[in-house]
Scaffold this active site. Structure first.
Site, PDB file in Angstrom:
ATOM      1  N   ASP A   6      -0.370   4.346   0.852  1.00 24.20           N
ATOM      2  CA  ASP A   6      -0.698   5.384   1.865  1.00 24.20           C
ATOM      3  C   ASP A   6       0.146   5.402   2.869  1.00 24.20           C
ATOM      4  O   ASP A   6       0.471   4.295   3.326  1.00 24.20           O
ATOM      5  CB  ASP A   6      -2.174   5.714   1.883  1.00 24.20           C
ATOM      6  N   HIS A  45       0.746  -1.294   0.036  1.00 21.88           N
ATOM      7  CA  HIS A  45       0.011   0.138   0.006  1.00 21.88           C
ATOM      8  C   HIS A  45       1.004   1.264   0.066  1.00 21.88           C
ATOM      9  O   HIS A  45       1.971   1.485   0.757  1.00 21.88           O
ATOM     10  CB  HIS A  45      -0.856  -0.204   1.004  1.00 21.88           C
ATOM     11  N   GLU A  91      -4.937   1.816   2.760  1.00 21.10           N
ATOM     12  CA  GLU A  91      -4.877   0.591   3.866  1.00 21.10           C
ATOM     13  C   GLU A  91      -5.078   1.340   5.172  1.00 21.10           C
ATOM     14  O   GLU A  91      -5.670   0.546   6.033  1.00 21.10           O
ATOM     15  CB  GLU A  91      -3.485   0.159   3.537  1.00 21.10           C
ATOM     16  N   GLU A  92      -4.354   2.294   5.600  1.00 18.85           N
ATOM     17  CA  GLU A  92      -4.523   2.863   6.720  1.00 18.85           C
ATOM     18  C   GLU A  92      -5.542   3.568   7.163  1.00 18.85           C
ATOM     19  O   GLU A  92      -5.892   3.519   8.580  1.00 18.85           O
ATOM     20  CB  GLU A  92      -3.027   4.144   6.747  1.00 18.85           C
ATOM     21  N   ASP A  97       6.165   2.238   6.276  1.00 14.91           N
ATOM     22  CA  ASP A  97       4.856   1.561   6.221  1.00 14.91           C
ATOM     23  C   ASP A  97       4.131   2.353   5.322  1.00 14.91           C
ATOM     24  O   ASP A  97       3.442   3.127   5.694  1.00 14.91           O
ATOM     25  CB  ASP A  97       4.414   1.537   7.541  1.00 14.91           C
ATOM     26  N   ASP A 117       4.303  -5.974   3.793  1.00 13.37           N
ATOM     27  CA  ASP A 117       3.525  -4.711   4.616  1.00 13.37           C
ATOM     28  C   ASP A 117       3.853  -5.097   6.151  1.00 13.37           C
ATOM     29  O   ASP A 117       3.355  -4.305   6.975  1.00 13.37           O
ATOM     30  CB  ASP A 117       2.186  -4.414   4.134  1.00 13.37           C
ATOM     31  N   HIS A 133       4.037   4.396  12.086  1.00 12.75           N
ATOM     32  CA  HIS A 133       2.943   5.508  12.617  1.00 12.75           C
ATOM     33  C   HIS A 133       3.648   6.520  13.325  1.00 12.75           C
ATOM     34  O   HIS A 133       2.601   6.964  14.169  1.00 12.75           O
ATOM     35  CB  HIS A 133       1.662   4.692  13.054  1.00 12.75           C
TER      36      HIS A 133
END
Ligand SMILES: [Zn+2]
Length: 410
Positions: free
Chosen positions: A84, A82, A179-180, A145, A202, A384
């Protein structure tokens, strides 16, 4: 020279682009910047020489094909990442490179000394002695990520195009948005992807191989109160806030994220607001075990019934919405993808680290769409957050795993 000499510059180039998804948006993808970045990835896939490059108008996913060069003897498999990044500042990401980290020193992030990566706080740093770390400058997340996953897949297919002597089956790649915010995979055309099985790239640190996730639901508890003046409240007032407290207190006190680990499930109250007149409590329900998961959903209704029993009308109303399921249910029926990944790691002397994820992956949804999709490590740590970092060597090993899987898949 590095083993994959385009990997670092490619990764740095990706993370500098802000691709944060937007939970408030109703568009798909949720942000124009994701669309723009996906377009550059499509162009790059084209330059590398992949074929059948497509952007799905319904999902935003970019897909491409690397034809087989082994005479078509292998299963068609896919690799997915992903693009994003999570809900954290992603403006002007300025990655910093720490070469030959000693595995024990603090790594200052911001120039003002406010943010520092310390092994005393993040013991995993000790695993990276002698490695090249890529960190943030303290003001943003890094976006390893899952830009590391994107860079690893891109580098792997570039390598295969440049090395036709390495035999492999047909490979499909997919890069997707959102995805997030938990919505990207909902629109993914799993059937159209045309693979027997796939991997999301991921995961976190070296060796991670995940094929078990939570079963997940959200529960919204709406509570109707009865507002009257406090002076004449006795026997009349129904305080929605008090009912909310009563409701919460009737749930098992130990089943909370901060008190559980491993395969223990929970009820997590993550939002509550209201007045005497009306209150809303929002929970997520998580459990790896399907039976216990169903039981937890029932518990939320049973507790509501218990509170309601004291009133003449339904004061508490619970709406439960399933979010995703434990992909193990699908994977257990055909472990080919997991076995293959384990074999590839072992041949590369990487110890597979397999444990149940206390969360979900895009693969949880894609697996239930008919494409078994376990998750491979991509290398990131402290995701994150401003303390996110990744080691170049782990990213190289992730490329190795992708290549080895492609080679062993016969
Ligand atoms: Zn991710």
């Amino acid at each position: 020279m590095a083993k994959y000499d385009t990997l670092l510059s490619r990764f740095i180039g990706y993370v500098k682009v802000n691709t944060r998804s937007n939970p408030e948006s109703t568009t798909i993808p949720s942000a124009q910047r994701e669309v723009d970045f996906l377009k550059t990835l499509a162009e790059e896939l084209n330059e590398i020489g992949l074929s059948d490059i497509k952007t799905d108008p319904n999902s935003g996913y970019v897909t491409a094909v690397l034809p087989a060069n082994d005479g078509g003897q292998s299963d068609v498999i896919g690799f997915i990442a992903h693009i994003d990044t999570a809900d954290f500042n992603a403006e002007n990401i300025a990655p910093k490179i720490v070469e030959n980290y000693d595995g024990k020193s603090d790594v200052p992030l911001s120039a003002d000394g406010k943010f520092t990566l310390r092994p005393s706080e993040f013991p995993a740093m000790r695993n990276y002695a002698g490695k090249t770390l890529i960190t943030t400058d303290g003001s943003t997340l890094l976006g390893a990520d899952d830009k590391s996953g994107v860079a690893e897949i891109m580098t792997a297919v570039e390598y295969l195009v440049a090395h036709p002597e390495v035999k492999h089956g047909e490979l499909h790649v997919a890069f997707g948005p959102d995805e997030e915010i938990g919505t990207g995979a909902d629109h993914f055309d799993a059937k159209g992807f045309g693979v027997k099985f796939a991997y999301t790239v991921d995961g976190g640190p070296l060796g991670e191989l995940e094929y078990e996730t939570f079963n997940a639901a959200q529960a919204v508890v709406e509570i109707e109160g009865k507002e009257v003046h406090t002076a004449t409240a006795k026997g009349v007032m129904v305080n929605a806030l008090q009912l909310g407290i009563d409701y919460h207190d009737l749930l098992p006190a130990g089943d909370r994220p901060e008190l559980t680990e491993g395969r223990q499930g929970f009820f997590h109250l993550y939002k509550m607001d209201g007045t005497v007149d009306h209150a809303t409590l929002t929970y997520i329900i998580r459990d790896h075990d399907k039976k216990l998961f169903e039981q937890r959903k029932q518990d939320m209704q049973d507790v509501a019934a218990k509170v309601n029993a004291d009133y003449d009308t339904e004061r508490v109303h619970v709406t439960v919405t399933d979010q995703y399921y434990n992909m193990r249910e699908v994977l257990e029926k055909d472990m080919t993808s997991v076995d293959l990944a384990e074999r590839a790691m072992k041949e590369l002397s990487i110890k597979p680290v397999i444990y149940p994820v206390r969360g979900g992956t895009d693969g949880s949804k894609i697996s239930f769409m008919g494409v078994p999709t376990p998750n491979l490590f991509a290398g990131g740590e402290n995701m994150h957050s401003r303390f996110e970092f990744v080691a170049l060597e782990t990213m190289e090993q992730a490329v190795d795993v992708i290549l080895k899987i492609s080679e062993l898949n016969k």
